[in-house]
Design a protein around this motif. Structure first.
Motif, PDB file in Angstrom:
ATOM      1  N   ASP A   1       0.860  -1.171   0.000  1.00 24.45           N
ATOM      2  CA  ASP A   1       0.000   0.000   0.000  1.00 24.45           C
ATOM      3  C   ASP A   1       0.905   1.232   0.000  1.00 24.45           C
ATOM      4  O   ASP A   1       1.677   1.422   0.946  1.00 24.45           O
ATOM      5  CB  ASP A   1      -0.880  -0.038   1.250  1.00 24.45           C
ATOM      6  CG  ASP A   1      -1.683   1.227   1.449  1.00 24.45           C
ATOM      7  OD1 ASP A   1      -1.846   2.005   0.491  1.00 24.45           O
ATOM      8  OD2 ASP A   1      -2.143   1.442   2.586  1.00 24.45           O
ATOM      9  N   PRO A   2       0.844   2.060  -1.031  1.00 25.60           N
ATOM     10  CA  PRO A   2       1.757   3.209  -1.091  1.00 25.60           C
ATOM     11  C   PRO A   2       1.587   4.191   0.063  1.00 25.60           C
ATOM     12  O   PRO A   2       2.524   4.899   0.406  1.00 25.60           O
ATOM     13  CB  PRO A   2       1.427   3.873  -2.427  1.00 25.60           C
ATOM     14  CG  PRO A   2       0.105   3.360  -2.819  1.00 25.60           C
ATOM     15  CD  PRO A   2      -0.061   2.015  -2.174  1.00 25.60           C
ATOM     16  N   VAL A   3       0.439   4.199   0.677  1.00 23.00           N
ATOM     17  CA  VAL A   3       0.199   5.093   1.807  1.00 23.00           C
ATOM     18  C   VAL A   3       0.980   4.637   3.040  1.00 23.00           C
ATOM     19  O   VAL A   3       1.518   5.453   3.777  1.00 23.00           O
ATOM     20  CB  VAL A   3      -1.315   5.172   2.115  1.00 23.00           C
ATOM     21  CG1 VAL A   3      -1.577   5.919   3.414  1.00 23.00           C
ATOM     22  CG2 VAL A   3      -2.051   5.828   0.949  1.00 23.00           C
ATOM     23  N   SER A   4       1.086   3.330   3.231  1.00 19.04           N
ATOM     24  CA  SER A   4       1.702   2.823   4.451  1.00 19.04           C
ATOM     25  C   SER A   4       3.104   2.260   4.260  1.00 19.04           C
ATOM     26  O   SER A   4       3.728   1.850   5.233  1.00 19.04           O
ATOM     27  CB  SER A   4       0.811   1.756   5.082  1.00 19.04           C
ATOM     28  OG  SER A   4       0.639   0.673   4.199  1.00 19.04           O
TER      29      SER A   4
ATOM     30  N   LEU B   1       3.107  11.856 -12.500  1.00 13.60           N
ATOM     31  CA  LEU B   1       1.806  12.454 -12.788  1.00 13.60           C
ATOM     32  C   LEU B   1       1.910  13.410 -13.960  1.00 13.60           C
ATOM     33  O   LEU B   1       2.935  14.042 -14.177  1.00 13.60           O
ATOM     34  CB  LEU B   1       1.280  13.223 -11.568  1.00 13.60           C
ATOM     35  CG  LEU B   1       0.947  12.419 -10.325  1.00 13.60           C
ATOM     36  CD1 LEU B   1       0.533  13.348  -9.191  1.00 13.60           C
ATOM     37  CD2 LEU B   1      -0.151  11.406 -10.605  1.00 13.60           C
ATOM     38  N   SER B   2       0.797  13.520 -14.666  1.00 11.72           N
ATOM     39  CA  SER B   2       0.709  14.468 -15.770  1.00 11.72           C
ATOM     40  C   SER B   2      -0.028  15.713 -15.309  1.00 11.72           C
ATOM     41  O   SER B   2      -1.078  15.607 -14.666  1.00 11.72           O
ATOM     42  CB  SER B   2      -0.044  13.837 -16.944  1.00 11.72           C
ATOM     43  OG  SER B   2      -0.291  14.811 -17.935  1.00 11.72           O
ATOM     44  N   HIS B   3       0.503  16.858 -15.666  1.00 11.62           N
ATOM     45  CA  HIS B   3      -0.168  18.109 -15.320  1.00 11.62           C
ATOM     46  C   HIS B   3      -1.430  18.310 -16.152  1.00 11.62           C
ATOM     47  O   HIS B   3      -2.289  19.102 -15.808  1.00 11.62           O
ATOM     48  CB  HIS B   3       0.781  19.292 -15.536  1.00 11.62           C
ATOM     49  CG  HIS B   3       1.099  19.540 -16.979  1.00 11.62           C
ATOM     50  ND1 HIS B   3       1.950  18.731 -17.690  1.00 11.62           N
ATOM     51  CD2 HIS B   3       0.651  20.474 -17.848  1.00 11.62           C
ATOM     52  CE1 HIS B   3       2.025  19.166 -18.944  1.00 11.62           C
ATOM     53  NE2 HIS B   3       1.252  20.222 -19.057  1.00 11.62           N
ATOM     54  N   ALA B   4      -1.545  17.575 -17.261  1.00 10.95           N
ATOM     55  CA  ALA B   4      -2.636  17.793 -18.206  1.00 10.95           C
ATOM     56  C   ALA B   4      -3.731  16.733 -18.138  1.00 10.95           C
ATOM     57  O   ALA B   4      -4.648  16.763 -18.939  1.00 10.95           O
ATOM     58  CB  ALA B   4      -2.068  17.851 -19.623  1.00 10.95           C
ATOM     59  N   ALA B   5      -3.628  15.788 -17.209  1.00 10.09           N
ATOM     60  CA  ALA B   5      -4.625  14.721 -17.115  1.00 10.09           C
ATOM     61  C   ALA B   5      -5.129  14.613 -15.686  1.00 10.09           C
ATOM     62  O   ALA B   5      -4.471  15.058 -14.743  1.00 10.09           O
ATOM     63  CB  ALA B   5      -4.005  13.387 -17.560  1.00 10.09           C
ATOM     64  N   ALA B   6      -6.285  14.011 -15.536  1.00  7.39           N
ATOM     65  CA  ALA B   6      -6.838  13.780 -14.205  1.00  7.39           C
ATOM     66  C   ALA B   6      -5.928  12.824 -13.439  1.00  7.39           C
ATOM     67  O   ALA B   6      -5.178  12.048 -14.035  1.00  7.39           O
ATOM     68  CB  ALA B   6      -8.239  13.190 -14.332  1.00  7.39           C
TER      69      ALA B   6
ATOM     70  N   ALA C   1      -3.435   6.760  -7.905  1.00  4.08           N
ATOM     71  CA  ALA C   1      -2.962   7.906  -7.115  1.00  4.08           C
ATOM     72  C   ALA C   1      -4.015   8.389  -6.110  1.00  4.08           C
ATOM     73  O   ALA C   1      -3.692   9.154  -5.204  1.00  4.08           O
ATOM     74  CB  ALA C   1      -2.561   9.059  -8.031  1.00  4.08           C
ATOM     75  N   GLN C   2      -5.257   7.932  -6.260  1.00  2.00           N
ATOM     76  CA  GLN C   2      -6.332   8.408  -5.391  1.00  2.00           C
ATOM     77  C   GLN C   2      -6.081   8.134  -3.903  1.00  2.00           C
ATOM     78  O   GLN C   2      -6.294   9.027  -3.081  1.00  2.00           O
ATOM     79  CB  GLN C   2      -7.671   7.821  -5.841  1.00  2.00           C
ATOM     80  CG  GLN C   2      -8.105   8.272  -7.227  1.00  2.00           C
ATOM     81  CD  GLN C   2      -8.259   9.773  -7.376  1.00  2.00           C
ATOM     82  OE1 GLN C   2      -8.653  10.475  -6.441  1.00  2.00           O
ATOM     83  NE2 GLN C   2      -7.953  10.275  -8.554  1.00  2.00           N
TER      84      GLN C   2
ATOM     85  N   GLY D   1      -5.809  15.580  -0.017  1.00  2.00           N
ATOM     86  CA  GLY D   1      -6.096  16.192  -1.309  1.00  2.00           C
ATOM     87  C   GLY D   1      -4.951  17.003  -1.885  1.00  2.00           C
ATOM     88  O   GLY D   1      -5.138  17.788  -2.817  1.00  2.00           O
ATOM     89  N   ARG D   2      -3.759  16.811  -1.364  1.00  2.00           N
ATOM     90  CA  ARG D   2      -2.613  17.623  -1.792  1.00  2.00           C
ATOM     91  C   ARG D   2      -2.289  17.451  -3.276  1.00  2.00           C
ATOM     92  O   ARG D   2      -1.980  18.429  -3.966  1.00  2.00           O
ATOM     93  CB  ARG D   2      -1.390  17.296  -0.952  1.00  2.00           C
ATOM     94  CG  ARG D   2      -0.239  18.249  -1.196  1.00  2.00           C
ATOM     95  CD  ARG D   2       0.798  18.120  -0.127  1.00  2.00           C
ATOM     96  NE  ARG D   2       1.725  19.226  -0.210  1.00  2.00           N
ATOM     97  CZ  ARG D   2       2.729  19.375   0.605  1.00  2.00           C
ATOM     98  NH1 ARG D   2       2.933  18.511   1.577  1.00  2.00           N
ATOM     99  NH2 ARG D   2       3.540  20.400   0.479  1.00  2.00           N
TER     100      ARG D   2
END
Length: 140
Positions: free
Chosen positions: A14-17, A27-32, A37-38, A46-47
């Motif tokens: 788990d990337p969070v832990s 990450l792409s600056h131009a895509a959701a 990554a959520q 929400g950073r």
């Protein structure tokens, strides 16, 4: 001349832990924000979405943003690597992005890193190829 040594392992975590000196994402600056990554975005309050919305994500392929002590993550640093211009994404850009990530990690005081770059979609390339390229890029 000193050589850096990077220990590589294949783990599902788990990337969070995950406890690491540096969590590496692309990450792409131009895509959701992508689905993978959520959880990171949620853990950091929400950073990632705020950085995306404000235009502060790296715009060039291999551009980087190092976030120290990201709240909500076990990692001591979060390295965001830019993926470049939409429509220009390719295996060559992926390889360049992994090399830029490796350079940024080595330039920091991080002694360990957990790289999520193989989660990115690369046309006509499978997970084994992406993992190998990430390992080579992080080491060179």
């Amino acid at each position: 001349m000193t050589q850096s040594r990077i220990s590589l392992s294949s783990i599902t975590a788990d990337p969070v832990s995950v406890e690491t000196d540096c969590l590496v994402i692309g990450l792409s600056h131009a895509a959701a924000l992508p689905d993978w990554a959520q959880p990171i975005d949620k853990a950091t309050g929400g950073r990632l979405q705020r950085l995306h919305d404000s235009g502060e994500l790296p715009t060039s392929a291999g551009g980087s943003l190092m976030i120290h002590e990201p709240e909500g993550l076990a990692a001591h640093r979060l390295l965001v690597i830019g993926l470049g211009k939409p429509g220009k994404w390719s295996e060559h850009v992926f390889a360049a992005v992994t090399r830029a990530a490796g350079k940024a990690v080595r330039a920091s005081r991080a002694r360990s890193a957990h790289c999520l770059l193989p989660l990115l979609d690369v046309p006509a390339r499978d997970d084994a190829w992406k993992t190998f390229q990430a390992a080579v890029g992080m080491d060179h």
